[in-house]
Design a protein around this motif. Structure first.
Motif, PDB file in Angstrom:
ATOM      1  N   LEU A 192      67.498  41.966  67.228  1.00 43.51           N
ATOM      2  CA  LEU A 192      67.131  41.537  68.574  1.00 43.51           C
ATOM      3  C   LEU A 192      67.475  40.060  68.696  1.00 43.51           C
ATOM      4  N   ALA A 193      68.369  39.739  69.631  1.00 40.24           N
ATOM      5  CA  ALA A 193      68.804  38.351  69.827  1.00 40.24           C
ATOM      6  C   ALA A 193      68.247  37.813  71.135  1.00 40.24           C
ATOM      7  N   ALA A 194      67.962  36.512  71.149  1.00 44.08           N
ATOM      8  CA  ALA A 194      67.537  35.825  72.368  1.00 44.08           C
ATOM      9  C   ALA A 194      68.600  34.785  72.710  1.00 44.08           C
ATOM     10  N   LEU A 195      69.256  34.962  73.859  1.00 39.22           N
ATOM     11  CA  LEU A 195      70.297  34.041  74.304  1.00 39.22           C
ATOM     12  C   LEU A 195      69.747  33.186  75.436  1.00 39.22           C
ATOM     13  N   ARG A 196      69.867  31.875  75.293  1.00 35.78           N
ATOM     14  CA  ARG A 196      69.373  30.982  76.332  1.00 35.78           C
ATOM     15  C   ARG A 196      70.346  30.967  77.506  1.00 35.78           C
ATOM     16  N   VAL A 197      69.798  31.065  78.727  1.00 28.72           N
ATOM     17  CA  VAL A 197      70.609  30.990  79.947  1.00 28.72           C
ATOM     18  C   VAL A 197      70.705  29.521  80.366  1.00 28.72           C
ATOM     19  N   LEU A 198      71.923  28.996  80.439  1.00 28.75           N
ATOM     20  CA  LEU A 198      72.137  27.623  80.867  1.00 28.75           C
ATOM     21  C   LEU A 198      72.233  27.550  82.392  1.00 28.75           C
ATOM     22  N   THR A 199      72.184  26.356  82.933  1.00 32.74           N
ATOM     23  CA  THR A 199      72.116  26.201  84.387  1.00 32.74           C
ATOM     24  C   THR A 199      73.362  26.722  85.096  1.00 32.74           C
ATOM     25  N   ASP A 200      74.495  26.784  84.388  1.00 28.98           N
ATOM     26  CA  ASP A 200      75.722  27.294  85.010  1.00 28.98           C
ATOM     27  C   ASP A 200      75.916  28.781  84.783  1.00 28.98           C
ATOM     28  N   GLY A 201      74.901  29.456  84.245  1.00 33.53           N
ATOM     29  CA  GLY A 201      74.966  30.895  84.035  1.00 33.53           C
ATOM     30  C   GLY A 201      75.534  31.311  82.702  1.00 33.53           C
ATOM     31  N   THR A 202      76.078  30.375  81.940  1.00 40.61           N
ATOM     32  CA  THR A 202      76.608  30.715  80.629  1.00 40.61           C
ATOM     33  C   THR A 202      75.463  30.817  79.628  1.00 40.61           C
ATOM     34  N   LEU A 203      75.782  31.287  78.423  1.00 41.86           N
ATOM     35  CA  LEU A 203      74.762  31.631  77.443  1.00 41.86           C
ATOM     36  C   LEU A 203      75.019  30.924  76.121  1.00 41.86           C
ATOM     37  N   THR A 204      73.934  30.677  75.379  1.00 44.39           N
ATOM     38  CA  THR A 204      74.048  30.125  74.049  1.00 44.39           C
ATOM     39  C   THR A 204      72.919  30.679  73.192  1.00 44.39           C
ATOM     40  N   GLN A 205      73.141  30.758  71.886  1.00 51.69           N
ATOM     41  CA  GLN A 205      72.129  31.277  70.969  1.00 51.69           C
ATOM     42  C   GLN A 205      71.582  30.148  70.117  1.00 51.69           C
ATOM     43  N   SER A 206      70.250  29.950  70.167  1.00 50.43           N
ATOM     44  CA  SER A 206      69.625  28.840  69.456  1.00 50.43           C
ATOM     45  C   SER A 206      69.115  29.238  68.080  1.00 50.43           C
ATOM     46  N   HIS A 207      68.670  30.494  67.929  1.00 50.55           N
ATOM     47  CA  HIS A 207      68.075  30.955  66.683  1.00 50.55           C
ATOM     48  C   HIS A 207      68.739  32.248  66.231  1.00 50.55           C
ATOM     49  N   PRO A 208      68.734  32.505  64.935  1.00 51.48           N
ATOM     50  CA  PRO A 208      69.282  33.769  64.446  1.00 51.48           C
ATOM     51  C   PRO A 208      68.504  34.948  65.017  1.00 51.48           C
ATOM     52  N   PRO A 209      69.174  36.089  65.204  1.00 52.97           N
ATOM     53  CA  PRO A 209      68.466  37.281  65.680  1.00 52.97           C
ATOM     54  C   PRO A 209      67.410  37.731  64.668  1.00 52.97           C
ATOM     55  N   VAL A 210      66.395  38.422  65.159  1.00 54.52           N
ATOM     56  CA  VAL A 210      65.353  38.951  64.289  1.00 54.52           C
ATOM     57  C   VAL A 210      65.697  40.395  63.942  1.00 54.52           C
ATOM     58  N   PRO A 211      65.472  40.845  62.705  1.00 56.35           N
ATOM     59  CA  PRO A 211      65.730  42.242  62.354  1.00 56.35           C
ATOM     60  C   PRO A 211      64.837  43.177  63.165  1.00 56.35           C
ATOM     61  N   ALA A 212      65.444  44.251  63.674  1.00 59.49           N
ATOM     62  CA  ALA A 212      64.713  45.226  64.482  1.00 59.49           C
ATOM     63  C   ALA A 212      65.449  46.554  64.364  1.00 59.49           C
ATOM     64  N   PRO A 213      65.126  47.365  63.377  1.00 56.69           N
ATOM     65  CA  PRO A 213      65.885  48.584  63.105  1.00 56.69           C
ATOM     66  C   PRO A 213      65.999  49.511  64.313  1.00 56.69           C
ATOM     67  N   SER A 214      67.237  49.948  64.588  1.00 55.52           N
ATOM     68  CA  SER A 214      67.538  50.915  65.654  1.00 55.52           C
ATOM     69  C   SER A 214      66.967  50.515  67.011  1.00 55.52           C
ATOM     70  N   VAL A 215      66.869  49.223  67.276  1.00 55.06           N
ATOM     71  CA  VAL A 215      66.291  48.755  68.535  1.00 55.06           C
ATOM     72  C   VAL A 215      67.232  49.082  69.700  1.00 55.06           C
ATOM     73  N   VAL A 216      66.681  49.508  70.820  1.00 54.01           N
ATOM     74  CA  VAL A 216      67.510  49.842  71.980  1.00 54.01           C
ATOM     75  C   VAL A 216      67.013  49.213  73.284  1.00 54.01           C
ATOM     76  N   CYS A 217      65.800  48.666  73.288  1.00 53.12           N
ATOM     77  CA  CYS A 217      65.299  48.044  74.520  1.00 53.12           C
ATOM     78  C   CYS A 217      64.213  47.044  74.182  1.00 53.12           C
ATOM     79  N   ALA A 218      63.968  46.129  75.105  1.00 57.48           N
ATOM     80  CA  ALA A 218      62.869  45.167  74.998  1.00 57.48           C
ATOM     81  C   ALA A 218      62.188  45.056  76.347  1.00 57.48           C
ATOM     82  N   LEU A 219      60.903  44.786  76.319  1.00 59.43           N
ATOM     83  CA  LEU A 219      60.098  44.639  77.532  1.00 59.43           C
ATOM     84  C   LEU A 219      59.264  43.378  77.413  1.00 59.43           C
TER      85      LEU A 219
END
Length: 357
Positions: free
Chosen positions: A328-355
């Protein structure tokens, strides 16, 4: 990694495929997102709940209850209660949703009805089910099941109908259901007294596109589709008076040319200027800027894993559920709509959705 919650942490739930549904995930798990840094960690207060085939989650609008698809041939849905510290427990037994492989669900804004899209199978058509909800959010009796008809030109994917998403439009007037197999978006009116669906429109889209998921712009007059089979993103005009869609513009979901790509999740920004989509195959998240009604590519970033499926916007970050890599990765949304990743993804076996809660 486990951690105790901070006061400003955003509570998350993830859904995953379990061993009895073709994966190795725990079902429903609780995590925390630090909105300042984008760091995602597991919540050590909350044990995962083994919900079978938890491929999509939706929250009740006013109760601490979450609903999960149980994506198997048997076709059931589950209600999950959350107590004050986030502990998860079943709220009653899973109930049949009348079709095979439920893959998406949503709660009506009035909190009285659960709507489920059943993908179907090679022999069973796509369907949309309605269940009544009790005052405590418990799943009660089914009140309707509508069967989709239709097909498309893509061999092996469009021999029959395959409902893939069901959602209520921003005005609360109509229910829309995408159908990947039928190349259509079906529009219904829900009778909130009886829980029955009346079909009011069938919106045909380009042949072979395979509409998977929709995302509305904030004003409700535009809706964007992730087209799984044609690997495109489409901007449609939405008429809230009759529930019809009209294509306005279209763009490739990825610039990659050497892969077979299938768009998955799609999200529109709160300001209405940006749209993001996951690319399964290219393993990226693509950003688009809306200029008028034209989708302009802003570029792509790595998804933080392989086969990015679910996409969720939470506290200025896009949460990307990478099914095959189990991250599971968290990508930061920048003001111009582009994306960047600040931290490594967290392990989440067979993950398909987040709420985000």
């Amino acid at each position: 990694m486990l951690t105790s919650p901070s006061t400003d942490a955003i509570a998350l739930l993830t859904g995953s495929y379990t061993p009895d549904s073709g994966g190795d995930g725990p079902g429903v798990a609780a995590l925390l997102l630090d909105p300042a840094t984008g760091r995602t960690t597991y919540d050590d207060r909350v044990k995962p709940l083994p919900v079978s085939g938890a491929s999509f989650l939706a929250a009740h609008p006013s109760l601490d209850v979450v609903y999960s698809t149980n994506e198997t041939e048997a076709g059931t849905v589950s209600a999950v209660a959350r107590d004050g510290d986030g502990t998860l427990s079943p709220l009653g037994d899973p109930v049949s949703c009348g079709g095979a492989n439920p893959c998406h669900l949503t709660v009506h804004p009035d909190g009285a009805w659960l709507l489920t899209a059943n993908y179907g199978s090679d022999t069973a058509p796509g369907t949309v089910a309605v269940h009544r909800l009790g005052p405590d959010g418990r799943l009660l009796e089914p009140t309707d099941l509508v069967i989709h008809q239709g097909s498309g030109p893509v061999t092996g994917r469009q021999e029959g109908s395959h409902a893939h998403q069901v959602l209520v439009d921003p005005a609360g007037r109509f229910v829309l259901a995408t159908d990947l197999g039928a190349d259509a978006v079906f529009t219904y009116r829900l009778d909130t007294l009886t829980g029955t669906l009346e079909r009011v429109a069938v919106n045909a889209v380009r042949a072979g596109s395979g509409p998977r998921h929709l995302a509305f712009a904030p004003g409700g007059d535009l809706v964007f589709s992730a087209d799984e089979l044609s690997s495109t993103v489409t901007c449609h005009r939405y008429d809230a008076t009759d529930g019809t869609l009209t294509e306005l513009s279209r763009a490739p979901a990825t610039a990659a040319e050497d892969v077979v790509n299938q768009p998955g999740g799609i999200v529109a920004s709160a300001c209405g200027r940006f749209v993001w989509v996951t690319n399964r195959g290219a393993d990226t998240v693509a950003a688009f800027r809306l200029t008028g009604t034209t989708l302009e590519p802003l570029g792509e970033v790595p998804a933080g894993g392989t086969w990015p499926r679910g996409l969720t916007l939470a506290a200025g970050h896009l949460l990307v559920a990478n099914q095959h890599s189990g991250t599971l990765a968290a990508l930061r949304v920048l003001t111009d709509g582009t994306l960047t990743q600040s931290h490594p993804p967290v392990p989440a076996p067979s993950v398909v959705c987040a709420l985000a809660l």
